[in-house]
Write a protein that holds these residues in place. Structure first.
Motif, PDB file in Angstrom:
ATOM      1  N   ASP A   1      38.300  40.647  39.242  1.00 21.81           N
ATOM      2  CA  ASP A   1      36.840  40.688  39.101  1.00 21.81           C
ATOM      3  C   ASP A   1      36.389  41.688  38.039  1.00 21.81           C
ATOM      4  OD1 ASP A   1      37.677  42.892  40.479  1.00 21.81           O
ATOM      5  OD2 ASP A   1      36.012  42.900  41.902  1.00 21.81           O
ATOM      6  N   GLN A   2      37.313  42.132  37.184  1.00 19.13           N
ATOM      7  CA  GLN A   2      36.975  43.059  36.110  1.00 19.13           C
ATOM      8  C   GLN A   2      36.973  42.318  34.769  1.00 19.13           C
ATOM      9  OE1 GLN A   2      39.528  46.492  36.157  1.00 19.13           O
ATOM     10  NE2 GLN A   2      39.223  46.872  38.342  1.00 19.13           N
TER      11      GLN A   2
ATOM     12  N   GLU B   1      40.020  39.552  31.319  1.00 19.99           N
ATOM     13  CA  GLU B   1      39.522  39.504  32.693  1.00 19.99           C
ATOM     14  C   GLU B   1      40.701  39.681  33.634  1.00 19.99           C
ATOM     15  OE1 GLU B   1      36.977  36.491  35.628  1.00 19.99           O
ATOM     16  OE2 GLU B   1      37.260  36.042  33.489  1.00 19.99           O
TER      17      GLU B   1
ATOM     18  N   PHE C   1      32.061  46.491  29.825  1.00 22.54           N
ATOM     19  CA  PHE C   1      32.956  46.490  30.985  1.00 22.54           C
ATOM     20  C   PHE C   1      32.132  46.158  32.224  1.00 22.54           C
ATOM     21  CE2 PHE C   1      34.808  48.650  34.676  1.00 22.54           C
ATOM     22  CZ  PHE C   1      36.083  48.101  34.677  1.00 22.54           C
TER      23      PHE C   1
ATOM     24  N   HIS D   1      32.453  45.375  36.325  1.00 21.99           N
ATOM     25  CA  HIS D   1      33.209  45.358  37.582  1.00 21.99           C
ATOM     26  C   HIS D   1      32.174  45.426  38.703  1.00 21.99           C
ATOM     27  CE1 HIS D   1      36.293  47.394  40.487  1.00 21.99           C
ATOM     28  NE2 HIS D   1      36.086  46.121  40.769  1.00 21.99           N
TER      29      HIS D   1
END
Length: 402
Positions: free
Chosen positions: A177-178, A174, A213, A215
């Motif tokens: 915020d990804q 992490e 993934f 985001h």
């Protein structure tokens, strides 16, 4: 008594002679492999090789260039033991940059974060394993967790063929915020050097349980990924044939879900020299178009046996078979791509869901296809049947003037 002494003497001679021979063979083979392994991507330098009768120690430096930064330099230290019938090496890896090496030791909580064991038999059979331990890093804004990785390999030095098996539990992390997550990566491959050539024939299989993934607001994930393929040089050793199959059970992009995705593609009789130059163009995009045109001008066979997906709008299904004959210069294709028609023949079958007509991103192009007769409405699908033969193009049963 005399016979016993002679037997003991002969046994010792065989043992000591075999041990000496293994030590000499191991040293010569190491020098040979280092010389052959040097490439632009990695530089290999033998710093020292200290050999005694039963043991040896080798120190090797690997240098990998990094654009805009100093190269990454890895020190490889191998402790080698000589036996009458084999040599065994235990290897440890470390970075020459002391600061980076300490950071890795902290991340993996051990100095031996990467190790390998290898055996070389008297008959030239090489087998070994490489292990990467688990590593964890956490801060207020970042998190990274690398799970254990194991690579097993076998290689025959005389026959120049081998196998490779990879098992990786995966990794997750992490950054602000990804969020990303990869689970259960496994694969195997077999390869054989083509006699009298630098070419390598190979087969591979790989599986990934899940890739994710996130985001915000983007969400991208794939589940049950399967990859398989093979690459074989032609009999003339100037062309190459490839078969590839890609499957993704579930592909999610935001709120859209694509199920049972399947592609099976075969490319054969491709010119090897042109294909090699095209692959090298990945790092120089300005040459890709030119080298792709060169590859096409030398001919080949395309067989898209399967193109399938259960999309949010319905089923997509397609097949393509095409032969491209050589004889047309690359410059002619660049100046007039339609000139390829006289050198090509093949068949195309495509089925698309009619619901695509309502999609803002592609609806306009699909409507144009329907209005021009390229796409034909059939039940809830839009279909296309096309063939090209000696310059004659036929779409959905109608000859199209060229």
């Amino acid at each position: 008594m005399k016979k016993i002494l002679i037997s003991i003497f002969l046994l010792l001679s065989v043992v000591l002679g075999g041990t000496y021979f293994v030590g000499e063979m191991t040293q010569k083979e190491l020098y040979k492999q280092i010389k052959q392994s040097k490439t632009q991507l990695i530089q290999i330098e033998l710093l020292s090789y200290q050999k005694s009768f039963f043991t040896a120690n080798a120190e090797i430096k690997l240098s990998m260039p990094v654009k805009g930064q100093l190269p990454i330099q890895i020190l490889v230290n191998s402790d080698i033991t000589h036996y009458p019938y084999k040599a065994k090496a235990i290897t440890h890896f470390s970075l020459l940059d002391i600061k980076r090496d300490k950071q890795l030791a902290t991340f993996f909580q051990t100095k031996d974060w990467l190790t390998s064991q290898e055996e070389v038999s008297l008959f030239g059979n090489v087998s070994g394993q490489v292990k990467l331990v688990e590593g964890v890093f956490e801060s207020e804004s970042e998190r990274l967790n690398i799970l254990p990785l194991q690579v097993l390999y076998q290689y025959n030095l005389s026959e120049k063929k081998g196998t490779l098996d990879v098992n990786w539990a995966g990794f997750s992390g992490e950054i602000h915020d990804q969020v990303f997550d990869v689970n259960a990566v496994s694969g195997n491959a077999s390869f054989t050097k083509v006699h009298g050539s630098d070419l390598i024939d190979y087969q591979y299989n790989a599986e990934i349980e899940e890739f994710k993934f996130i985001h915000s607001p983007q969400h991208l994930s794939m589940k049950a990924i399967e990859l398989a393929g093979k690459n074989e040089a032609g009999e003339d050793k100037l062309t190459v044939n490839t078969d590839n199959t890609w499957k993704v059970k579930e592909f999610q992009n935001g709120q859209q879900m694509f199920m049972n995705n399947h592609i099976k593609l075969s490319l054969s009789e491709l010119n090897l020299a042109a294909l090699t130059k095209l692959k090298a163009s990945i790092t120089s995009p300005r040459f890709i178009h030119q080298r792709l045109t060169r590859l096409v001008s030398l001919g080949g066979h395309i067989n898209l046996q399967t193109l399938q997906s259960d999309t949010p709008w319905g089923r997509v299904d397609g097949q393509l078979i095409m032969d491209i004959q050589r004889g047309l210069a690359a410059t002619e294709i660049l100046n007039n791509p339609l000139s390829l028609i006289d050198y090509s023949n093949g068949e195309l079958s495509l089925s698309l869901p009619q619901a695509l007509l309502q999609q803002p991103d592609v609806g306009g192009f699909v409507k144009m296809g329907v209005q021009s007769g390229v796409l034909k409405k059939q039940q809830q699908q839009l279909t296309l049947q096309a063939s090209l033969d000696r310059g004659e193009l036929m779409i959905n049963g109608k000859v199209i003037p060229m």
